[in-house]
Motif scaffolding. Structure first.
Motif, mmCIF file in Angstrom:
data_model
loop_
_atom_site.group_PDB
_atom_site.id
_atom_site.type_symbol
_atom_site.label_atom_id
_atom_site.label_comp_id
_atom_site.label_asym_id
_atom_site.label_seq_id
_atom_site.Cartn_x
_atom_site.Cartn_y
_atom_site.Cartn_z
ATOM 1 N N THR A 59 0.865 -1.188 0.000
ATOM 2 C CA THR A 59 0.000 0.000 0.000
ATOM 3 C C THR A 59 0.902 1.238 0.000
ATOM 4 O OG1 THR A 59 -0.165 -0.062 2.423
ATOM 5 C CG2 THR A 59 -1.944 -1.098 1.193
ATOM 6 N N CYS A 60 0.381 2.335 -0.528
ATOM 7 C CA CYS A 60 1.141 3.585 -0.653
ATOM 8 C C CYS A 60 1.649 4.044 0.723
ATOM 9 C CB CYS A 60 0.252 4.642 -1.281
ATOM 10 S SG CYS A 60 0.959 6.297 -1.293
ATOM 11 N N GLU A 61 2.921 4.376 0.794
ATOM 12 C CA GLU A 61 3.509 4.791 2.074
ATOM 13 C C GLU A 61 2.871 6.064 2.617
ATOM 14 O OE1 GLU A 61 7.816 5.001 2.300
ATOM 15 O OE2 GLU A 61 7.930 3.038 1.331
ATOM 16 N N THR A 62 2.310 6.863 1.736
ATOM 17 C CA THR A 62 1.659 8.084 2.202
ATOM 18 C C THR A 62 0.186 7.845 2.525
ATOM 19 O OG1 THR A 62 3.189 9.441 0.924
ATOM 20 C CG2 THR A 62 1.139 10.487 1.637
ATOM 21 N N CYS A 63 -0.578 7.387 1.552
ATOM 22 C CA CYS A 63 -2.038 7.402 1.726
ATOM 23 C C CYS A 63 -2.656 6.023 1.932
ATOM 24 C CB CYS A 63 -2.694 8.096 0.551
ATOM 25 S SG CYS A 63 -2.713 7.095 -0.945
ATOM 26 N N ALA A 64 -1.853 4.949 1.870
ATOM 27 C CA ALA A 64 -2.326 3.583 2.143
ATOM 28 C C ALA A 64 -3.272 3.021 1.093
ATOM 29 C CB ALA A 64 -2.965 3.478 3.534
ATOM 30 N N THR A 65 -3.302 3.618 -0.089
ATOM 31 C CA THR A 65 -4.081 3.004 -1.162
ATOM 32 C C THR A 65 -3.260 1.823 -1.706
ATOM 33 O OG1 THR A 65 -5.441 3.552 -3.078
ATOM 34 C CG2 THR A 65 -3.184 4.307 -3.151
ATOM 35 N N PRO A 66 -3.944 0.763 -2.176
ATOM 36 C CA PRO A 66 -3.187 -0.372 -2.716
ATOM 37 C C PRO A 66 -2.372 0.048 -3.937
ATOM 38 C CG PRO A 66 -5.470 -0.978 -2.314
ATOM 39 C CD PRO A 66 -5.384 0.500 -2.144
ATOM 40 N N TRP A 95 4.882 4.465 -3.631
ATOM 41 C CA TRP A 95 3.757 5.386 -3.577
ATOM 42 C C TRP A 95 2.779 5.143 -4.717
ATOM 43 C CZ3 TRP A 95 8.802 7.308 -2.722
ATOM 44 C CH2 TRP A 95 9.048 7.735 -1.400
ATOM 45 N N CYS A 96 1.544 5.589 -4.535
ATOM 46 C CA CYS A 96 0.570 5.582 -5.621
ATOM 47 C C CYS A 96 0.881 6.758 -6.550
ATOM 48 C CB CYS A 96 -0.854 5.662 -5.050
ATOM 49 S SG CYS A 96 -1.273 7.269 -4.316
ATOM 50 N N VAL A 97 0.240 6.783 -7.699
ATOM 51 C CA VAL A 97 0.546 7.813 -8.699
ATOM 52 C C VAL A 97 0.266 9.241 -8.186
ATOM 53 C CG1 VAL A 97 -0.048 8.673 -11.008
ATOM 54 C CG2 VAL A 97 0.329 6.225 -10.633
ATOM 55 N N PRO A 98 -0.913 9.512 -7.597
ATOM 56 C CA PRO A 98 -1.131 10.892 -7.118
ATOM 57 C C PRO A 98 -0.123 11.319 -6.049
ATOM 58 C CG PRO A 98 -3.217 9.687 -7.182
ATOM 59 C CD PRO A 98 -2.128 8.685 -7.462
ATOM 60 N N CYS A 99 0.217 10.421 -5.126
ATOM 61 C CA CYS A 99 1.179 10.803 -4.081
ATOM 62 C C CYS A 99 2.563 11.043 -4.677
ATOM 63 C CB CYS A 99 1.224 9.746 -2.977
ATOM 64 S SG CYS A 99 -0.269 9.757 -1.944
ATOM 65 N N LEU A 100 2.926 10.254 -5.675
ATOM 66 C CA LEU A 100 4.213 10.455 -6.352
ATOM 67 C C LEU A 100 4.226 11.815 -7.066
ATOM 68 C CD1 LEU A 100 6.768 8.834 -6.538
ATOM 69 C CD2 LEU A 100 5.900 7.726 -8.604
HETATM 70 ZN ZN LIG Z 1 -0.818 7.509 -2.092
#
Ligand SMILES: [Zn+2]
Ligand SMILES: [Zn+2]
Length: 257
Positions: free
Chosen positions: A34-41, A50-55
């Protein structure tokens, strides 16, 4: 998780599980999963963090929240939890269970884990803010005050809408109310996190205005069940799991010592 709540909080957690139609899932924090920032898979096995938006947020080079906490996932669009986070502010739902259930979630996240945020971000002074509604609604702030956030520690913000919406980070969309003194550490509360642009935009603005640390609490991490790595994640990790209110929204596991 070994944390124990006061009896009234245990009751709130139990009530919440029933009130949410048993569709309440604790956020999973697991590196590479899961994304280290927002925990989305995120897609596994590719060394992603990270997920794309967090990156995108990281690549913007703007200062961001030091930590993002979330209590639960809200699956679009027909889960009861999604209905709660989406509609609790609306006038039409005022007399329903939705505002009460949202208050219960906020109370679990804020009251029971407030000290956790303070421990993870040591500072000489602490304050809190809510992400202002882009439509001028004040319900979230009312609920946060209702569950006992100290009024004198509020960092009052407003939405300027200077640049408008979209996925990109725009700190200039947010401003401090006149005369607000920024503490060293601000906990920014929001009801839900979709791309995180609003919460991170607020965090950016606060840091540009002098905050040393920002912790961002989004009660629900909104997730589209059919998108990307989500279906597999829901099948393998969420299905059959039960919500555990003791799980720390900041760490995804035990509360910090
Ligand atoms: Zn994220
Ligand atoms: Zn905690």
């Amino acid at each position: 998780v070994t944390r124990i709540f006061r009896p009234e909080a245990e009751q709130v957690a139990a009530e919440l599980i029933v009130g949410s139609g048993n569709g309440l899932f604790s956020v999973v924090r697991e590196t590479g999963f899961t994304c280290e920032t927002c925990a989305t898979p995120i897609p596994t096995g590719r060394g992603l963090r990270w997920c794309v938006p967090c990156l995108d947020h990281i690549r913007s080079g703007l200062p961001l929240a030091d930590r993002v906490g979330s209590l639960i996932y809200a699956l679009e669009d027909d889960s009861q939890v999604y209905k709660i986070v989406r509609n609790y502010k609306a006038e039409a739902y005022r007399e329903t269970d939705l505002p009460r259930l949202m208050t219960a979630m906020l109370a679990l996240g804020m009251r029971e884990h407030w000290q956790c945020a303070m421990k993870l971000a040591p500072a000489a002074s602490h304050g809190w803010a809510v992400v202002p509604s882009t439509r001028g609604r004040t319900k979230l702030r009312e609920l946060v005050l209702e569950i006992g956030a100290p009024p004198l520690q509020e960092v009052a913000l407003r939405y300027t809408g200077a640049v408008g919406g979209g996925r990109a980070l725009h700190p200039e969309n947010w401003a401090l109310e006149q005369g607000v003194v920024i503490p060293e550490h601000v906990v920014v509360v929001d009801d839900s996190w979709v791309t995180g642009s609003n919460a991170q935009g607020v965090a950016s603005m606060l840091k540009q205005s002098g905050a040393l640390r920002v912790s961002s609490l989004a009660v629900a991490r909104v997730m589209r069940p059919g998108f990307g790595a989500n279906p597999e994640f829901i099948r393998s990790r969420l299905a059959g799991s039960t919500f555990d209110g003791h799980r720390c929204p900041w760490t995804g596991g035990e509360c910090p010592d």
